[in-house]
Design an enzyme around this catalytic site. Structure first.
Site, mmCIF file in Angstrom:
data_model
loop_
_atom_site.group_PDB
_atom_site.id
_atom_site.type_symbol
_atom_site.label_atom_id
_atom_site.label_comp_id
_atom_site.label_asym_id
_atom_site.label_seq_id
_atom_site.Cartn_x
_atom_site.Cartn_y
_atom_site.Cartn_z
ATOM 1 N N ASP A 131 -10.838 1.667 -3.401
ATOM 2 C CA ASP A 131 -11.399 1.389 -1.903
ATOM 3 C C ASP A 131 -12.767 1.557 -1.997
ATOM 4 O O ASP A 131 -13.393 0.977 -1.023
ATOM 5 C CB ASP A 131 -10.796 2.545 -1.108
ATOM 6 C CG ASP A 131 -9.695 2.159 -0.545
ATOM 7 O OD1 ASP A 131 -8.866 1.166 -0.819
ATOM 8 O OD2 ASP A 131 -8.874 2.749 0.282
ATOM 9 N N ASP B 104 0.953 -1.075 -0.065
ATOM 10 C CA ASP B 104 -0.144 0.063 -0.013
ATOM 11 C C ASP B 104 0.953 1.160 -0.001
ATOM 12 O O ASP B 104 2.104 1.197 0.372
ATOM 13 C CB ASP B 104 -0.918 -0.026 1.302
ATOM 14 C CG ASP B 104 -2.108 0.627 1.012
ATOM 15 O OD1 ASP B 104 -2.422 1.406 0.080
ATOM 16 O OD2 ASP B 104 -3.216 0.459 1.874
HETATM 17 C C1 DGJ Z 1 -5.826 1.788 1.935
HETATM 18 C C2 DGJ Z 1 -6.201 0.740 1.058
HETATM 19 O O1 DGJ Z 1 -6.743 1.231 -0.199
HETATM 20 C C3 DGJ Z 1 -7.148 -0.113 1.680
HETATM 21 O O2 DGJ Z 1 -7.539 -1.357 1.148
HETATM 22 C C4 DGJ Z 1 -6.445 -0.700 2.864
HETATM 23 O O3 DGJ Z 1 -5.546 -1.557 2.702
HETATM 24 C C5 DGJ Z 1 -6.108 0.366 4.001
HETATM 25 N N1 DGJ Z 1 -5.298 1.359 3.126
HETATM 26 C C6 DGJ Z 1 -5.522 -0.093 4.928
HETATM 27 O O4 DGJ Z 1 -5.208 0.996 5.952
#
Ligand code: DGJ
Length: 724
Positions: free
Chosen positions: A532, A462
């Site tokens: 997300d 990430d």
């Molecule tokens: C942002 C990501 O896009 C999410 O899927 C998740 O992993 C969160 N971060 C976790 O903090």
């Protein structure tokens, strides 16, 4: 035919005396012209022409005769590819052809043209890499000089293409967090259109470094000439298309020049990222298929391997990870027929715990209050249940509340003597990857996890912060403008080291959702997290947009809870599965919150997906009805390379009384073959009347199928198998 052209076509080693250079892929050709001491010019990019047709191309008058790499200074170029400041303060260059070379590898040939300034020992090597079996040409430049003092590169594009058209349209992606990859199609009028990203870290949330130009007016899926381009660079970029007047648009793409002057030392080579271009004479659909095939073969990690069906813990438990819940999720995904479990954020931090999103990044030790035995018992449980185990990290980042930052306060991106800019949680900081020590640390995060847990099969990587508070305490004062570029070169160094040591590790590129869908990074990643936002309705639009440039196997698409956590929308499980099954299927919810009936449905759809996975993930995409066309439905299909199997998807996007929707005409099938249709993703629901029937490919493509879409969020997933 001239001797030099014969030489090129007959694959003789030297191009030294050549005037025309014909660079071809199976269905496309790029024609350049030049001779030593004169400028190198691009004449034509389009449908493949044979060596015997070069004269015809030149005689036709449709050629461009534009400088292949226009430099600022001597000729009028409103948008130069190259702008420099020479050590004596002069700004003008006059590039002429110096020499040519050619190198072949497994399935490709790289044609190199070395250009030299008429006066100074300043050089540009232009590369055009053409594939034998893929309709993509990768352009890039290498810049170097033999002057005593550094040359400042102010602008240095990866490539330039003239586009011959009077009414070109551009297709590109735009969006934001939670709404990535929206398709925008608009006419290109006179003047300059710039597509730019200056985030520094996540370069595909708001805009994308990939575009398509439809040269015959409004973009069409099956007709019209299309040039596609993808800049393979994970950092800031600038894509420019300019029309002065007349019948030509000038297209340039490269690293964005803002705050990015590069001081090039004598003998040093500045290598630009690649600009991959494709041409289709059959609309945007073929251009997408060209990109997908190229990506799977060359620019996506493990593009030939099937992707596992996974459960990710994020929307199921968020940061409230603990051993019991993780073990429960492992057991549940195994029972549903899944193949991989991924523990997301929340598992690490000791002195500072990751109970909120404002601490512990950088401290990649399991939180023993949540996971008393660390990671090993989870990997063990996964093994016992017959699924693989994966983990989330955000290794380029730290927090002010972290042991890492306490020990290495100078490792962060920050202008000397100032307060840094803070990201997520008000405490997040970006590590300065221009610093080799930081690169070692980031490599070490993965290396340690893999050493301590050799069974770790998957990493979700990430990145949730921009490069702000621009400044590096590693780079010298007079090289601060190198940071944007040095950051990404540092990241690439790390990724190359990881891939060299762990070639089989599956890695997802996540960056606050879809912030890293780019071919500069995807060679090191197996997939990207599209967004997300897991709302299945909105995903139809986002996945459609991404499909212009990215293959389905690279798009992570997860079934999540209803009501959806981002939109609050309630969508039936069948529709949620139908959308996720059109890409890399996964789940992102707490299976223990599902009813027994929902679990049965999930089990059966996962089993269905396994039967269509090779076609969805490796087949050719045909977009049938666009969600952007306002017809209230969307439809797409995948066809296996031998056209023996196909999978069809239809989604109802609007729900009105007496609604009308089109019959679904298929594409890409063998017209002479007969296909048996089987409806999938039913759970125990009744199949549409077309299920178990046999139709010819011709009928399915010319007349199509009428499908019942009576309820809200109706959907169909049909498997087609050739019967003969
Ligand atoms: C942002 C990501 O896009 C999410 O899927 C998740 O992993 C969160 N971060 C976790 O903090």
């Amino acid at each position: 035919m001239k001797k030099w052209l014969l030489a090129l076509v007959a694959a003789l080693p030297s191009l030294a005396l050549a005037d025309d250079f014909l660079i071809s892929t199976p269905r496309t050709s790029l024609l350049l012209e030049g001779e030593p001491g004169q400028s190198l010019r691009i004449l034509y990019y389009g449908d493949r022409v044979g060596s015997g047709e070069v004269g015809q191309v030149k005689a036709s008058g449709v050629c461009s005769y534009s400088e292949a790499y226009p430099a600022f200074g001597f000729s009028y170029n409103p948008e130069p590819a190259l702008a420099v400041e020479l050590p004596d303060g002069q700004l003008s260059l006059q590039l002429v052809l110096d020499s040519t070379a050619r190198q072949s590898g497994d399935g490709w040939t790289d044609y190199t043209f070395t250009l030299r300034d008429r006066k100074e020992p300043f050089y540009v090597k232009l590369h055009y890499k053409a594939y034998d079996r893929l309709d993509v040409i990768e352009m890039r430049a290498e810049v170097f000089h033999r002057l005593k003092r550094p040359v400042v590169l102010r602008q240095c594009a990866s490539g330039y293409l003239p586009l011959r058209s009077t009414e070109a349209w551009i297709s590109h992606l735009y969006g934001n967090w939670g709404n990535e990859g929206r398709l925008q199609q608009e006419p290109l009028t006179t003047g300059l259109k710039v597509i730019q990203n200056r985030d520094g870290v996540r370069n595909s949330h708001t805009r994308h470094a990939e575009v398509m130009f439809s040269l015959d007016g409004r973009p069409q899926e099956r007709q019209g000439r299309v040039v596609g381009a993808a800049l393979c660079w994970g950092g800031n970029y600038s894509l420019r298309v300019n029309k002065e007047s007349g019948r030509q648009y000038d297209f340039l793409a490269g690293i964005d020049p803002l705050a990015a002057d590069y001081h090039l030392e004598r003998g040093e080579v500045f290598a630009t990222p690649e600009l991959a271009v494709t041409y289709s004479g059959e609309g945007t659909g073929q251009a997408s298929r060209n990109f997908h095939r190229w990506a799977r073969a060359t620019h996506l990690a493990h593009g030939d391997r099937p992707r596992d069906i996974l459960l990710n813990s994020w929307e199921g438990v968020y940061l409230a990870v603990d051993e019991a819940k993780m073990k429960g999720m492992i057991q549940d995904i195994a029972a549903l027929g899944g193949e991989l479990f991924v523990m997301d954020d929340g598992w690490f931090g000791r002195k500072y715990r990751r109970d909120r999103d404002n601490a512990a990044l950088g401290d990649w030790e399991p939180d023993t209050a949540k996971l008393p035995g660390g990671i090993a018992p989870l990997a063990g449980e996964a093994k016992r249940c017959g699924v693989k185990f994966g983990i989330w990290i955000e290794p380029e980042m730290t927090n002010t509340k972290s042991e890492l930052f306490e020990v290495h306060p100078d490792w962060i991106v920050c202008p000397g003597g100032r307060q840094p800019s803070y990201g997520r949680g008000g405490t997040q900081l970006l590590l300065d990857l221009s610093n080799p020590e930081v690169q070692d640390f980031v490599f070490g995060v993965v290396d340690r996890l893999k050493t301590e847990c050799p069974d770790l099969a998957y990493i979700k990587w990430d990145a949730n912060m921009s490069l702000v508070g621009y400044g590096s305490s590693y780079l010298p004062a007079d090289r601060q403008s190198h940071l944007f570029t040095a950051y990404h070169r540092g990241l690439l160094n790390v990724l190359k080291r990881i891939r060299a040591k762990y070639p089989d590790l599956v890695i997802q590129a996540c960056a606050s959702g879809g912030g890293r869908a780019n071919y500069g990074l995807l060679p090191y990643f197996d997939e990207f997290w599209v967004s997300d936002n897991t709302d299945a309705l909105q995903r139809v639009y986002m996945q459609w947009g991404h499909s212009y440039f990215f293959p389905s196997m690279a798009m992570a698409s997860h079934v999540s809870a209803s009501p959806n956590h981002q939109t609050g929308r309630r969508i039936p499980l069948r529709f949620r599965f139908a959308v996720a099954m059109s890409a890399r299927l996964g789940m992102e919810m707490q299976p223990r919150d599902m009813s027994e009936g929902e679990r049965d449905f999930a089990r059966s759809s996962i089993a269905d997906y396994k039967t269509i996975r090779p076609v969805v993930q490796q087949g050719d995409l045909y977009r049938l009805v666009s969600p952007y066309d306002g017809k209230g439905v969307a439809s797409l299909m995948y066809v296996s390379p031998d056209r023996g199997q196909a999978v069809f998807f239809a989604y109802k996007l609007e729900h009105f009384v007496a609604q009308e929707w089109p019959d679904f005409r298929m594409d890409g099938l063998d017209p002479g073959a007969r296909y048996r249709v089987t409806e999938l993703n039913l759970g125990g629901a009744r199949a549409a009347g077309v299920s178990c029937q046999v139709f010819t490919g011709r009928f399915l493509m010319e007349s199509g199928l009428s499908l019942p879409l009576s309820g809200e969020y109706a959907s169909h997933v049909l498997r087609l198998e050739r019967v003969d």
